[in-house]
Design an enzyme around this catalytic site. Sequence first.
Site, PDB file in Angstrom:
ATOM      1  N   HIS A  15       0.841  -1.185   0.000  1.00 34.97           N
ATOM      2  CA  HIS A  15       0.000   0.000   0.000  1.00 34.97           C
ATOM      3  C   HIS A  15       0.884   1.246   0.000  1.00 34.97           C
ATOM      4  CE1 HIS A  15      -2.882  -3.063   1.177  1.00 34.97           C
ATOM      5  NE2 HIS A  15      -3.863  -2.201   1.012  1.00 34.97           N
ATOM      6  N   ASN A  16       2.208   1.038  -0.133  1.00 36.27           N
ATOM      7  CA  ASN A  16       3.171   2.142  -0.107  1.00 36.27           C
ATOM      8  C   ASN A  16       3.425   2.592  -1.546  1.00 36.27           C
ATOM      9  OD1 ASN A  16       5.705   3.473  -0.330  1.00 36.27           O
ATOM     10  ND2 ASN A  16       6.463   2.535   1.547  1.00 36.27           N
ATOM     11  N   GLU A  46      -1.146  -7.860   9.247  1.00 35.80           N
ATOM     12  CA  GLU A  46      -0.255  -7.380  10.287  1.00 35.80           C
ATOM     13  C   GLU A  46       1.140  -7.961  10.071  1.00 35.80           C
ATOM     14  OE1 GLU A  46      -0.313  -7.002  14.945  1.00 35.80           O
ATOM     15  OE2 GLU A  46      -2.171  -7.899  14.150  1.00 35.80           O
ATOM     16  N   ASP A  75       9.501  -6.309   1.846  1.00 39.78           N
ATOM     17  CA  ASP A  75       9.637  -5.773   3.193  1.00 39.78           C
ATOM     18  C   ASP A  75      11.065  -5.278   3.318  1.00 39.78           C
ATOM     19  OD1 ASP A  75       7.942  -5.511   5.700  1.00 39.78           O
ATOM     20  OD2 ASP A  75       9.904  -6.074   6.479  1.00 39.78           O
ATOM     21  N   GLY A 157      10.702   7.572   1.741  1.00 42.50           N
ATOM     22  CA  GLY A 157      11.209   7.140   3.043  1.00 42.50           C
ATOM     23  C   GLY A 157      12.486   7.862   3.447  1.00 42.50           C
ATOM     24  N   LYS A 179      19.436   5.015  -8.829  1.00 39.97           N
ATOM     25  CA  LYS A 179      19.122   4.270  -7.591  1.00 39.97           C
ATOM     26  C   LYS A 179      18.885   2.791  -7.928  1.00 39.97           C
ATOM     27  CE  LYS A 179      15.976   3.794  -3.664  1.00 39.97           C
ATOM     28  NZ  LYS A 179      14.723   4.116  -3.001  1.00 39.97           N
ATOM     29  N   HIS A 184      19.222  -1.753  -2.590  1.00 37.33           N
ATOM     30  CA  HIS A 184      18.886  -3.030  -1.946  1.00 37.33           C
ATOM     31  C   HIS A 184      17.730  -3.718  -2.680  1.00 37.33           C
ATOM     32  CE1 HIS A 184      16.577   0.341  -0.620  1.00 37.33           C
ATOM     33  NE2 HIS A 184      15.773  -0.345   0.158  1.00 37.33           N
TER      34      HIS A 184
END
Length: 201
Positions: A15-16, A46, A75, A157, A179, A184
């Site tokens: 959702h980012n 969660e 993640d 971020g 980038k 990463h």
Amino acid sequence: MTRRFAGGSLVIATHNPGKAREIAELLALFAAEVTTAGALGLDEPEETGATFAENARIKALAAAKDSGLPALADDSGLEVRALGGRPGVRSARLAGPAKDFALAMRQIEDKLKGSLDRSANFICALALAWPDGYCETFEGRVDGVLVWPPRGTRGFGYDPVFVAHGHALTFGEMAPEDKHALSHRACAFRKLVAACFEPAL
Ligand code: IMP
């Protein structure tokens, strides 16, 4: 043998918007149709895992089960050496419910005051899951230092305070393709592609 993505639709389990944009750019050559968990209105599970890989699996498996499509989850987070690896898997939470990363960057800088060690790294775990519960994970990392004050308005971020080793610009100042050459996320993506994707020619 690792299962390969056969083409067709793929859900980006995030959702980012910053992550969704970067993953869609990285995926451009490989998936015919990309949609996001946010656009499909899927619930955000969660993140109860203790590691990036566990959380990526939780998100990818939930999105694949709920959508009936293969799903790719990311993640990721920032690990600061002088802070014992924090914020780590809690990187998003430091920004609070308003997702205020100016605040999150300031909190890290305040904790670092007095420390000469400004080393930090980003970690990204990618998980590719299918509706039948099969899932593969891949991890990437980039090392660098934290700078202050924040510089640049690109990326998302913590990008404005991170400078990768061997570079002068922060991720927030870099063009997206620069980038993508060293992040990463790109590093994890290269491993995922080698194992699970074939270019759609
Ligand atoms: P999560 O993976 O949704 O728990 O959130 C990861 C958080 O780590 C993001 O919200 C960002 O704060 C941070 N993060 C992960 N990757 C990047 C990146 O490429 N640049 C800057 N911040 C990042």
